[in-house]
Structure formats: structure tokens, C-alpha cells
Design a protein around this motif. Structure first.
Motif, PDB file in Angstrom:
ATOM      1  N   GLY A 128      -2.218   4.572   2.525  1.00  0.00           N
ATOM      2  CA  GLY A 128      -3.187   3.030   3.292  1.00  0.00           C
ATOM      3  C   GLY A 128      -3.816   2.268   1.963  1.00  0.00           C
ATOM      4  O   GLY A 128      -5.058   1.277   1.737  1.00  0.00           O
ATOM      5  N   THR A 129      -4.047   3.390   0.769  1.00  0.00           N
ATOM      6  CA  THR A 129      -4.550   2.814  -0.237  1.00  0.00           C
ATOM      7  C   THR A 129      -3.707   1.769  -0.752  1.00  0.00           C
ATOM      8  O   THR A 129      -2.433   1.483  -0.647  1.00  0.00           O
ATOM      9  CB  THR A 129      -4.566   3.400  -1.060  1.00  0.00           C
ATOM     10  N   GLU A 130      -4.493   0.497  -1.219  1.00  0.00           N
ATOM     11  CA  GLU A 130      -4.100  -1.008  -1.175  1.00  0.00           C
ATOM     12  C   GLU A 130      -3.675  -1.044  -2.613  1.00  0.00           C
ATOM     13  O   GLU A 130      -4.557  -0.425  -3.522  1.00  0.00           O
ATOM     14  CB  GLU A 130      -5.331  -2.172  -1.511  1.00  0.00           C
ATOM     15  N   LEU A 131      -2.519  -0.925  -3.038  1.00  0.00           N
ATOM     16  CA  LEU A 131      -1.879  -1.672  -4.466  1.00  0.00           C
ATOM     17  C   LEU A 131      -1.884  -2.527  -5.343  1.00  0.00           C
ATOM     18  O   LEU A 131      -2.163  -3.050  -6.303  1.00  0.00           O
ATOM     19  CB  LEU A 131      -0.277  -0.291  -4.440  1.00  0.00           C
ATOM     20  N   ARG A 177      12.564   9.400   2.423  1.00  0.00           N
ATOM     21  CA  ARG A 177      11.304  10.364   1.942  1.00  0.00           C
ATOM     22  C   ARG A 177      11.362   9.486   0.243  1.00  0.00           C
ATOM     23  O   ARG A 177      10.101   8.578   0.224  1.00  0.00           O
ATOM     24  CB  ARG A 177      11.569  11.192   2.619  1.00  0.00           C
ATOM     25  N   LEU A 178      12.561   9.812  -0.170  1.00  0.00           N
ATOM     26  CA  LEU A 178      11.747   9.013  -1.511  1.00  0.00           C
ATOM     27  C   LEU A 178      11.718   7.945  -2.023  1.00  0.00           C
ATOM     28  O   LEU A 178      11.016   6.873  -2.639  1.00  0.00           O
ATOM     29  CB  LEU A 178      13.416   9.859  -2.309  1.00  0.00           C
ATOM     30  N   SER A 179      12.461   6.988  -0.945  1.00  0.00           N
ATOM     31  CA  SER A 179      12.042   5.417  -1.030  1.00  0.00           C
ATOM     32  C   SER A 179      10.453   5.024  -1.067  1.00  0.00           C
ATOM     33  O   SER A 179       9.720   4.336  -1.390  1.00  0.00           O
ATOM     34  CB  SER A 179      12.766   4.498  -0.049  1.00  0.00           C
ATOM     35  N   ASN A 180       9.719   5.625   0.190  1.00  0.00           N
ATOM     36  CA  ASN A 180       7.764   5.913  -0.181  1.00  0.00           C
ATOM     37  C   ASN A 180       7.205   6.052  -1.519  1.00  0.00           C
ATOM     38  O   ASN A 180       6.238   5.755  -1.533  1.00  0.00           O
ATOM     39  CB  ASN A 180       7.718   6.529   0.636  1.00  0.00           C
ATOM     40  N   SER A 239       0.992  -1.194   0.187  1.00  0.00           N
ATOM     41  CA  SER A 239       0.165   0.479  -0.311  1.00  0.00           C
ATOM     42  C   SER A 239       0.820   1.248   0.018  1.00  0.00           C
ATOM     43  O   SER A 239       1.900   1.141   0.464  1.00  0.00           O
ATOM     44  CB  SER A 239      -1.017  -0.047   1.325  1.00  0.00           C
ATOM     45  N   ALA A 240       0.154   2.202  -0.207  1.00  0.00           N
ATOM     46  CA  ALA A 240       0.799   3.638  -0.090  1.00  0.00           C
ATOM     47  C   ALA A 240       1.277   4.021   1.577  1.00  0.00           C
ATOM     48  O   ALA A 240       0.215   4.031   2.107  1.00  0.00           O
ATOM     49  CB  ALA A 240      -0.172   4.842  -1.104  1.00  0.00           C
TER      50      ALA A 240
END
Length: 378
Positions: A192-195, A164-167, A77-78
Motif C-alpha cells: 500500500g505504500t505509494e511509490l 511472486r518475483l514480479s511483485n 504502490s508496493a
């Protein structure tokens, strides 16, 4: 004086012209004259099909129902709010550990990182110049220490921006198979968005419950066989991996987890499996159930004494556990001995029989009967 054998054709014609008791007397007389191996004598023997007692791996079965789970499973997720800039997978594709699956738009963060890296390079140069001057007593030591502190500060900022960029880059945490792709390029995602889902399927976890009364025989490494309605002719081998630490107070059962190899990736998480635990594994003498002749509370077999011209010997045996079509023999038989499998109704102890064939895994009774029918027709 050695008696002269009549030609087979003449014998057939002779028997064809006689009926009743005279024919029987003549046939028995010829059998005595020609000996037990003559064609007529062989026709008098009951025809049977044999089976050999074999020594096989055996165990006491314990059946249960279980549910499959992936060895590793995760829903990616994001963690930031941003647009999807890149998708690097297809539905159901197998991916490797560390592979980039999704990249979110990170242009602003990369710009901030470049600015921080430039400032770090500037601060690093300042530290080097002041250190050289201080070594020649041309700059105060306090200025050198201040510049070093500023360099450490900007280096920490660079590390924070890199983290932070790795997120913005969603990578596979382990090798496995991805699920359906439910997002598109340009989609706005929020924390929380499921990817996408990712499952490691080359090894499966199988969870099932066993009554608490069997706790004493449960142990890691206990072998088992599992079957699924999706593959009715397949058996999947595995072993117990771990045993639950608690007994359910309602069902009085304990949860057991087993591991199954799944190299062809045919098994899927959530599948229902029929589990057979192989308790007390051992080597046992095994025969088909069809060879057993019950008499009261005892069991017998008709042993074919191959050293005595296939004479039948009635022998009592002690039967252990049974499974579909097979029985374990605890006493009375050894591996390799030949017993009557079909034709028991026409056979009696002391008879000498004609063995049509020996039934085995690769030779069925039908195959044996058809082969003998072809021989007779020829």
C-alpha cells in the motif's frame, strides 16, 4: 476640342490664391472638365476602409467550465514488505510502457526460484529416464506417471515464484510521465505504500457540465474549443468523447467528457478550462460587426459597387449569430462582396468613395491609415 489640362503645379498655385465660393466653383469646374478620375475629383470622395464578406466555418457557441484529467493515471504502490534496491527514474521523466522503475530487494526470492528450477530440471530428467525404461518394459507405468505428476508440481512452483518475483519489480503499465520521487534507496516499503505517480499526458480528458436542456444537441464528435488562464493566447481544439448516463437532480446538468490532444504536454491534470462547444457547425457568410448600420429593428450595410466606380449601395441584411467582433449574415450578402467598415458617418447611398484599403486578419485599420499617411507625405 479636347480641353488642355493645367499643370498640377499651376493648379495648386491657382487654388492657393483663391478663397471662398470662387475657389469651390473653380474646383468643381476643373473636376467636371478633367473627369471623375482627376486628382481634384478624387479628393471630393469620402475616404473609407472596406471589408470583404467571407465564407467561414461557423457554429453556435455553448460555454462551460471544465477540469482536465490525464487520459490514463495511476499511483504505483508496493504489494510486499521489502527494501528499495534500485531506482530507475527521475522526477518528471517520460517513461515507456514496461520500463523498470523500481526494484525491491528480491535476493531471497531469486534463490528460491533457482532452487525450484534445479528441482524441475532433476524431475524432468527422471521423467525422461523412466519413459525410456517403460518403453522397453523395464519400468512400471505407475512410476512414470508419478514422476510426471511430480514434474508438473515443481513446474507450478516455479511459475508461482516467478509471479511472486514480479511483485518486487515495479514497471510502468503504460507510457507517460512520472511525478515526484518521494522514496530513496534503502527505504522500507510495505503493501500500500505509494511509490510514484504516472500520467499519460499526450491526450487529456476534459470533464464539464452542461444544462439538461441541451441534451438534444450533445453527441460524440461535437467539436469544441478550450482555453486556460495559463495560456491566454492559445486555443486547444477537441471533441466530445462521451456523455454521462445520468442527469444530476440538484444542478439539472449532465457531465460531458471531451478529448484534447496535448502533444507538447503543456496541459496538466486539474487545470480549469473555459470550454466553448460549437453547436450546429456550418459554412456562413461572415462580416465584421463594424459594417452593420442599425435602423429600427433592421440592419443595413453600405455595399461598395466596385463595378460602378466604387458607388455605395445601401442593402438590408438579416443577421444571425454573433461572436466577438463578427456577425453571421443569413441574407443580403454573398462571400467576396466589399462593404464599408470604417467611415460610415461620412458616407451615404449613391456616393462614390475612395477606398483607403481593405481590413483583414493580417491588415489592421491602423496599418491602412499609416500606409496612406506615408503615401501623402511622400
Amino acid at each position: 476640342m479636347t480641353p488642355t489640362r493645367p499643370p498640377p503645379l499651376a493648379l495648386d498655385r491657382c487654388l492657393a490664391t483663391l478663397t471662398g465660393p470662387l475657389c469651390l466653383v473653380l474646383a468643381l469646374t476643373i473636376g467636371l472638365v478633367l473627369g471623375p478620375h482627376s486628382p481634384v475629383a478624387a479628393q471630393e470622395r469620402p475616404a473609407v476602409i472596406g471589408a470583404r464578406a467571407s465564407v467561414e466555418a461557423w457554429s453556435d457557441p455553448l460555454e462551460a467550465l471544465g477540469t482536465l484529467r490525464a487520459d490514463e493515471s495511476v499511483t504505483l504502490s508496493a504489494t510486499v514488505t521489502e527494501l528499495v534496491a534500485e531506482l530507475n527514474f527521475q522526477d518528471g521523466e517520460r517513461v515507456e510502457a514496461g520500463q523498470l522503475l523500481i526494484r525491491l530487494d528480491d535476493a531471497e526470492e531469486r534463490a528460491q526460484l533457482r532452487a525450484a528450477q534445479a528441482l524441475r530440471d532433476e524431475r524432468r530428467g527422471t521423467v525422461n529416464r523412466l519413459s525410456q525404461l517403460q518403453s522397453r518394459n523395464m519400468a512400471p507405468r505407475a512410476d512414470v506417471e508419478d514422476s510426471q505428476a511430480q514434474l508438473r508440481q515443481v513446474e507450478a512452483e516455479v511459475q508461482a515464484l516467478e509471479a511472486r518475483l514480479s511483485n518486487y519489480r515495479i514497471r510502468a503499465p503504460f507510457a507517460g510521465r512520472v511525478g515526484f520521487r518521494n522514496i530513496s534507496l534503502g527505504s522500507l516499503v510495505t503493501p500500500g505504500t505509494e511509490l510514484v505517480t504516472l500520467d499519460k499526458l499526450d491526450e487529456m480528458k476534459l470533464d464539464f457540465s452542461v444544462p439538461e436542456s441541451f441534451l438534444s444537441i450533445l453527441a460524440p464528435g461535437l467539436p469544441l474549443t478550450a482555453r486556460s488562464a495559463a495560456f491566454p493566447d492559445e486555443r486547444f481544439e477537441g471533441e466530445v468523447a462521451s456523455i454521462g448516463s445520468r442527469v444530476d437532480p440538484v444542478s439539472r446538468s449532465v457531465t460531458v467528457r471531451a478529448k484534447l490532444d496535448n502533444p507538447e504536454l503543456r496541459l496538466r491534470p486539474g487545470m480549469l478550462m473555459e470550454v466553448v462547444l460549437r453547436r450546429n457547425p456550418r459554412q456562413a457568410v461572415v462580416v465584421p460587426e463594424s459594417v452593420l448600420v442599425p435602423s429600427g429593428d433592421k440592419q443595413y450595410v453600405l455595399l461598395i459597387d466596385e463595378a460602378d466606380d466604387n458607388r455605395l449601395v445601401r442593402r438590408q441584411v438579416r443577421v444571425g449569430e454573433r461572436r466577438t467582433g463578427q456577425a453571421e449574415i443569413l441574407e443580403g450578402l454573398t462571400g467576396g462582396e466589399l462593404v464599408v467598415s470604417h467611415g460610415l458617418q461620412r458616407s451615404h447611398e449613391g456616393d462614390r468613395v475612395r477606398v483607403l484599403g481593405i481590413a483583414a486578419d493580417d491588415t489592421s485599420v491602423r496599418d491602412i491609415l499609416e500606409a496612406n499617411r506615408h503615401e501623402e507625405d511622400a
